[in-house]
Design a protein around this motif. Structure first.
Motif, PDB file in Angstrom:
ATOM      1  N   ARG A   7      15.149  27.312  51.032  1.00  0.00           N
ATOM      2  CA  ARG A   7      15.115  26.158  50.146  1.00  0.00           C
ATOM      3  C   ARG A   7      16.536  25.606  50.003  1.00  0.00           C
ATOM      4  N   ILE A   8      16.636  24.306  49.907  1.00  0.00           N
ATOM      5  CA  ILE A   8      17.950  23.681  49.788  1.00  0.00           C
ATOM      6  C   ILE A   8      18.496  23.916  48.381  1.00  0.00           C
ATOM      7  N   LEU A   9      19.717  24.428  48.299  1.00  0.00           N
ATOM      8  CA  LEU A   9      20.337  24.654  46.998  1.00  0.00           C
ATOM      9  C   LEU A   9      21.238  23.488  46.612  1.00  0.00           C
ATOM     10  N   GLU A  10      21.895  22.920  47.623  1.00  0.00           N
ATOM     11  CA  GLU A  10      22.951  21.948  47.339  1.00  0.00           C
ATOM     12  C   GLU A  10      23.237  21.164  48.615  1.00  0.00           C
ATOM     13  N   VAL A  11      23.503  19.885  48.456  1.00  0.00           N
ATOM     14  CA  VAL A  11      23.923  19.090  49.617  1.00  0.00           C
ATOM     15  C   VAL A  11      25.274  18.473  49.279  1.00  0.00           C
ATOM     16  N   THR A  12      26.289  18.794  50.063  1.00  0.00           N
ATOM     17  CA  THR A  12      27.620  18.205  49.868  1.00  0.00           C
ATOM     18  C   THR A  12      28.005  17.480  51.156  1.00  0.00           C
ATOM     19  N   PRO A  13      27.531  16.247  51.274  1.00  0.00           N
ATOM     20  CA  PRO A  13      27.635  15.549  52.568  1.00  0.00           C
ATOM     21  C   PRO A  13      28.973  14.833  52.763  1.00  0.00           C
ATOM     22  N   ASP A  14      30.064  15.540  52.516  1.00  0.00           N
ATOM     23  CA  ASP A  14      31.385  14.901  52.620  1.00  0.00           C
ATOM     24  C   ASP A  14      31.643  14.319  54.016  1.00  0.00           C
ATOM     25  N   ARG A  15      31.288  15.091  55.034  1.00  0.00           N
ATOM     26  CA  ARG A  15      31.555  14.586  56.385  1.00  0.00           C
ATOM     27  C   ARG A  15      30.656  13.402  56.723  1.00  0.00           C
ATOM     28  N   ILE A  16      29.470  13.383  56.154  1.00  0.00           N
ATOM     29  CA  ILE A  16      28.560  12.256  56.415  1.00  0.00           C
ATOM     30  C   ILE A  16      29.122  10.987  55.754  1.00  0.00           C
ATOM     31  N   THR A  17      29.539  11.129  54.510  1.00  0.00           N
ATOM     32  CA  THR A  17      30.112   9.998  53.788  1.00  0.00           C
ATOM     33  C   THR A  17      31.314   9.432  54.542  1.00  0.00           C
ATOM     34  N   GLU A  18      32.167  10.344  54.973  1.00  0.00           N
ATOM     35  CA  GLU A  18      33.380   9.972  55.715  1.00  0.00           C
ATOM     36  C   GLU A  18      33.015   9.244  57.022  1.00  0.00           C
ATOM     37  N   THR A  19      32.008   9.754  57.695  1.00  0.00           N
ATOM     38  CA  THR A  19      31.571   9.155  58.958  1.00  0.00           C
ATOM     39  C   THR A  19      31.011   7.751  58.728  1.00  0.00           C
ATOM     40  N   LEU A  20      30.180   7.610  57.690  1.00  0.00           N
ATOM     41  CA  LEU A  20      29.617   6.291  57.389  1.00  0.00           C
ATOM     42  C   LEU A  20      30.725   5.318  57.016  1.00  0.00           C
ATOM     43  N   ARG A  21      31.689   5.809  56.243  1.00  0.00           N
ATOM     44  CA  ARG A  21      32.806   4.962  55.824  1.00  0.00           C
ATOM     45  C   ARG A  21      33.600   4.453  57.029  1.00  0.00           C
ATOM     46  N   SER A  22      33.681   5.300  58.065  1.00  0.00           N
ATOM     47  CA  SER A  22      34.438   4.918  59.264  1.00  0.00           C
ATOM     48  C   SER A  22      33.664   3.893  60.108  1.00  0.00           C
ATOM     49  N   GLY A  23      32.416   3.589  59.700  1.00  0.00           N
ATOM     50  CA  GLY A  23      31.634   2.609  60.455  1.00  0.00           C
ATOM     51  C   GLY A  23      30.760   3.223  61.528  1.00  0.00           C
ATOM     52  N   ALA A  24      30.730   4.550  61.609  1.00  0.00           N
ATOM     53  CA  ALA A  24      29.903   5.204  62.625  1.00  0.00           C
ATOM     54  C   ALA A  24      28.549   5.592  62.043  1.00  0.00           C
ATOM     55  N   VAL A  25      27.592   5.798  62.937  1.00  0.00           N
ATOM     56  CA  VAL A  25      26.296   6.343  62.543  1.00  0.00           C
ATOM     57  C   VAL A  25      26.447   7.860  62.443  1.00  0.00           C
ATOM     58  N   ALA A  26      25.948   8.443  61.355  1.00  0.00           N
ATOM     59  CA  ALA A  26      25.963   9.903  61.226  1.00  0.00           C
ATOM     60  C   ALA A  26      24.589  10.438  61.596  1.00  0.00           C
ATOM     61  N   ILE A  27      24.561  11.405  62.513  1.00  0.00           N
ATOM     62  CA  ILE A  27      23.283  11.992  62.919  1.00  0.00           C
ATOM     63  C   ILE A  27      23.256  13.425  62.416  1.00  0.00           C
ATOM     64  N   VAL A  28      22.223  13.775  61.713  1.00  0.00           N
ATOM     65  CA  VAL A  28      22.157  15.096  61.100  1.00  0.00           C
ATOM     66  C   VAL A  28      20.937  15.838  61.625  1.00  0.00           C
ATOM     67  N   ALA A  29      21.129  17.100  61.959  1.00  0.00           N
ATOM     68  CA  ALA A  29      20.030  17.944  62.409  1.00  0.00           C
ATOM     69  C   ALA A  29      19.061  18.168  61.263  1.00  0.00           C
ATOM     70  N   GLY A  30      17.799  17.864  61.489  1.00  0.00           N
ATOM     71  CA  GLY A  30      16.788  18.162  60.487  1.00  0.00           C
ATOM     72  C   GLY A  30      16.476  19.641  60.461  1.00  0.00           C
TER      73      GLY A  30
END
Lengths: 433, 433
Positions: free
Chosen positions: A112-135
């Motif tokens: 079960r998911i306890l916590e999501v800290t998507p710092d790298r995703i936020t950073e990637t989106l901010r840079s203008g790139a698409v972030a792809i995350v493994a489901g």
């Protein structure tokens, strides 16, 4: 400009062509000015292939190693999808569950998911790139975990919640949720909007498009879901309790035959489920406390007991029967638990059948429409269908019927509650999976 | 009780049966009382299959994403291998490169190892379990990297060094290093022991069993290597500068026809390499500084210049020719660099051919045996083989010959230096890969 999380399931990324198509869709969303984080499942048959390999090695794979193995699947699809987006001259970066900050419990195979800290995703989106995350995957104490059934949808919703996304788009091989399964009810119509509660009940009782777990999570965090086909361009189904998030040009009326109605429909959809069993405890002494004792045994053995019927066998014996409807995987377990307690509970016998199914009508309109149960019983009776058990929630009414009458019952109720479209449903299914 | 690092290549873990065989071998080592850390490559064709998929997506995959993709391969093999060991009732835990503490540079596709902190491996071994580590991969700044060619061997040696292992066993599909390639020299014999310097020279100049990079690393850290077949039970080849680490019952004499010799062999083996090219700079003005200028251009363009020959074209022209032997992938690049500097360097022309090959004799005994070059030239001359270029190190002598005479040259030198066994070599190859 919005922040959009898109989730693509295995059938949407079955081969190189599908990956190219998904990449084009992502790039279109980018070019429309939105930030896009994508959650992707393993390609088509990858997971099945890995499980086949596993069976050649062992019949009892260790849970930790099985998770290590299966997470290879998303690693492949997400890296290839990132490459396919690059090929369209857009930057994209792929991330494992751990890299995306999905911390989970250490229940390998069903974390079960306890916590999501998507710092790298936020950073990637901010840079203008698409972030792809493994489901489907996360990490716990530096070990890789998987989320079990419905894991990729759950990843997408959890990520959308953590990113405070405007919408979580769930791409699948059908173009939304339907008023009934179109393979059973030919005039089923695509539903433009559902409340989260309706989606929850439909998913819990047989509709297979959305995973119950992800709908629950979306409801809890107020994440609007938009279910769409990755093969077509249909309007899809919105699942949200906030009508303002639905675009104004989105269809609002389920079907042409309902256009004259000024009211919201009472019933939104009919779900059906084959995987049901019925356990009957026969000849229970009708004394105070017996029912409670039987319930205690049942709830210790199985996850959910949905329906209960109680019938007196004969007025003068002082004995009653209890019937329960259970998912088929729970039925045998419940029976074993009851048998083990037979002496203490003092009942005569147990009967078991899995030749039953469950049909459910769901709609928020039920709250203000007390006639629904009567309509349901009447419609089924007219069609010669016997109801064995019944259960209700505030917005759902379920009936257990013989399995060979289940699909007919579904059609009958779909018709009785006026859900039918005038034309036959056209399901935009790509791979037929 | 020893600490043993075992490395299994892709051909050793090609399918479920191979994984079971490898698991049995690991368990045997455990049951002999040793601690075992295993480094494993991707299964058989996995990497090729992933590269095929990549080519369907893009012709220019991003390096980061390609590493993300390819590391799925070891994830599959290592998890399945751990399961196969469990199936034999021994505990085993698999680790990615990152989990095993392999920190690298961020050169995706060709990362170099910066540091190995194998805390989790040590802990796992201490608990009595087998630790399985993904070869070929590491991590840099939370991104996944791969080590490029020879990566899994390099992982194994680096891990052995960090764990201070007693031996690093390299399992492959042949049973050790040979005095020459048995496919070319039928009487080639398996070498029981080599110094690290000999193994280095043989690997650098054509022997394909060990990767140069891993031999260099083993030499630098004093890690004894033991090259063995994962298909047979042969004694294998030890590569070490410390004879005390070789077990006393290990064979010490290369072959039966050398038993009468009281001395160590002068030459240990003959390596050959087809992938050579020869670049000749024609008509260079014979003035001071020209050679240096040509060298400067060459060294800027290519990784290594192995051999140089200098010939006066004619006594009265004042012009000389320079010839270089280069790996074939460097040859064209060198030629382009030279052409670009043609005006400044003032030479007349360049010729290029890749119809050449290189044969090398290697042995620590060369240090004390000044006759080797004469023997080599004589043997090749008697066989009618022309030597175009020659290069030497302290323990190696290489000759560039016409490619169509390369294999004959290999056989001639193998014979001339008395390396032949009496019987034909039997190579225990499993899959023939």
């Amino acid at each position: 400009m919005a922040l959009v999380v898109q989730k693509y399931g295995g059938s949407s990324v079955g081969d190189a062509d599908s990956l190219h198509r998904v990449a084009r869709r992502i790039v279109q969303t980018r070019e429309a000015g939105h930030d896009v984080a994508v959650v992707v499942s393993a390609m088509g048959d990858t997971t099945d292939d890995l499980l086949d390999l596993t069976r050649q090695i062992t019949r009892e794979p260790t849970a930790r190693e099985l998770d290590m193995l299966l997470t290879a699947g998303e690693r492949i699809s997400m890296a290839l999808l990132a490459m396919a987006i690059h090929e369209l001259d857009h930057p994209a970066v792929s991330f494992t569950g751990a890299q995306a900050g999905l911390r989970t419990t250490d229940d390998f195979g069903a974390a079960r998911i306890l916590e999501v800290t998507p710092d790298r995703i936020t950073e990637t989106l901010r840079s203008g790139a698409v972030a792809i995350v493994a489901g489907f995957q996360g990490w716990s104490d530096d070990d890789v975990t998987t989320l079990g059934r419905g894991g990729s949808d759950t990843t997408a919703v959890a990520l959308a919640a953590a990113l405070d996304a405007d919408v979580c788009e769930i791409y699948t091989d059908v173009d939304g949720l339907y008023s009934a399964d179109p393979r059973v009810v030919s005039h089923a119509q695509q539903l433009p909007v559902l409340t989260s509660e309706e989606a929850l009940e439909l998913s819990a009782h047989g509709a297979k498009i959305l995973h119950l777990r992800s709908v629950e999570l979306a409801r809890r965090h107020g994440v609007p879901l938009h279910v769409r086909s990755s093969f077509g361009t249909g309007a899809g189904t919105w699942v949200t309790d906030d009508p303002t998030v639905v675009p104004p040009d989105h269809p609002t009326v389920p079907g042409s035959n309902r256009e004259e109605s000024v009211e919201e429909p009472v019933i939104s959809g009919v779900a059906h489920s084959h995987d049901q069993s019925k356990v009957t405890v026969v000849g229970v002494p009708d004394v105070p406390g017996t029912a409670a004792a039987i319930f205690a045994v049942m709830t210790g053995a199985v996850s959910t007991v949905d329906m209960v019927g109680q019938t007196h066998t004969a007025a003068d014996t002082g004995l009653i029967d209890f019937s329960f409807a259970l998912p088929v995987e729970d039925g045998r377990r419940a029976m074993d638990a009851l048998r083990a307690a037979q002496e203490r509970l003092g009942f005569a016998d147990i009967t078991y059948t899995d030749a039953v199914g469950k049909v459910s009508v769901v709609g928020v309109g039920m709250r203000s429409t007390p006639e629904v149960p009567a309509q349901l019983f009447e419609a089924l009776a007219q069609a010669g269908i016997t109801v064995h058990l019944i259960a209700t929630s505030e917005i759902r009414l379920s009936a257990v019927v013989d399995e060979d009458q289940l699909e007919e019952a579904t059609r009958v109720l779909h018709e009785a509650f006026g859900l039918g479209a005038e034309d036959e449903a056209v399901v935009h299914a790509g791979s037929g999976r």
